[in-house]
Design an enzyme around this catalytic site. Sequence first.
Site, PDB file in Angstrom:
ATOM      1  CB  ALA A  13      -1.620  -7.227   3.858  1.00 38.46           C
ATOM      2  CE  LYS A  14      -7.505  -4.274  -0.640  1.00 37.41           C
ATOM      3  NZ  LYS A  14      -7.386  -2.870  -0.240  1.00 37.41           N
TER       4      LYS A  14
END
Length: 549
Positions: A238-239
Amino acid sequence: MDSSNIRSLVIEDNAVHARLILSLLAKAEAVSFDVVHVDTLTAGLARLAQGGFDIVLLDLVLPDSQELDTFLRLRKEAPDIPVVILSGLEDINLAARAVESGAQAYLIKGQINSAQLERSIRYAIERTRAQSGEWDSPMFRLAQQQFLKAAQIMDLDDNFRQRLLFPQRTQVVTFPFRRDKHEEVETVFGYRVQHVLTMGPTKGGIRYHQEVNLGEVSALAMWMTWKCALMQLPFGGAKGGVRVDPTGFSRKELQRLTRRFTSEIIGMIGPDKDIPAPDMGTDENVMAWIMDTYSQQVGYSVPAVVTGKPVVLGGSLGRKEATGRGVVYTIEDAAKHMGMKLDQSTAVIQGFGNVGSNAARFLAEDGVKIIAVSDATTGIYNPRGLSVGSLLEYIREHRFLKGYPDGEEISNAELLELPCDILVPAALQNQISAENAPRINCKLLAEGANGPTSLEADVILNNRGIFIVPDVLANAGGVTVSYFEWVQGTQNYMWSLDEINGRLHKIMTAAFHAALERSQRDHVDMRTAALIEGIDRITQAKLLRGLFP
């Protein structure tokens, strides 16, 4: 484009193969194809210049052009149209180079049926449309091309290619933000992206930077997926990010921004859903504010909702320096493999933030002579060696390296080309390109930053015999110790620094040797080997979980 009618240009000189392609297109069930057929690249380029086509089906061996040059000439004249290569050449290296250069697919004419061809064309058009819109980003194109190259080499099933090219979940938010001394309220864009949900909760940092966009965050999430899989962590990638320049923000401004952004994405994050961490422009204080905002919403303290937070709030010992320490662990492994003696080596480090400064510190402890470092303001070069302690003290006092007295000031571009044994790009992406790769003068390149090397530069560096430790391996120490912090938080049990560093070293070394063995066994470069290791783990998990419904 009318999605039920696809206007296609077929460039194919073999009459038998042309009839095969036209018959396969005629059998398509979901869409119809309006086809124009030409038998030379020159004729194809002339028709493309007239416009109106949705896709090109391209043979690489033509009377007036051969192999990859055929695609590159077409791409130069028509950079925005999707291209599916239909070739009789079953050459894995040519296929990898083609998709690496921007082809959407590489199909063998004698091995496809109508359904496969139709699907490849639809996917190619959908990808191109998305990439030219909100996903458009050099970083995202790089991440996708790296993935497609690895997928081509490992002969990854088309379904997995399509599923892994884009993130499973994205959230784009806009929210108001008020500066301390300004009455105007700015509208700020924020993002949170979850690339793969198969492996467990997702994991990835949050960055504050003026160039953050959906494509960049998606690229970083994709790379995080491969890192976690390579390290065998139970996370998907994720980011997140907010498109602001935090330089000069007061503590109050940062806190207001962080708490509002947290409230906007609060439905996506959680200790069992998605766990943020620090990245460019954020730190342990930002993580503390995210933790507190989330905890206020649920009504009790939830330390495990973030990692990289202060130790007093449940953060892990060793987390702050973990990425730089992991870079050095992989350098140590690479040096052993190469027969390089670190105490007789020199190093150049681009970027003197958290990753670069800690990498410099640990390399110096190994006896490496640090001859140049840089930050956003300048580079500092001293062939006799720089004192890392003195550099850190100067940064604490002056914030930036500009004006540091014990070395010659040089540009970041000049720094990258200095003769050295070890080069660590630990700043921004896209620093090593086809233009400067022939002048890179090191034996070992360890990527502390995400995406610092273009695909074209990769080829040049590998051909020159420079050993590359790719970003998905070299800078995975941060997410690995973040995993340790998450485990400690869920168990309410803290580990010692020696335990953390020992576990980190064991995991990083195992991942390095897994990638190295894959590289030697499959005769691929280290980046492709590391990606294949990660992709293979993800696809195995997806196969075992099955498809719902």
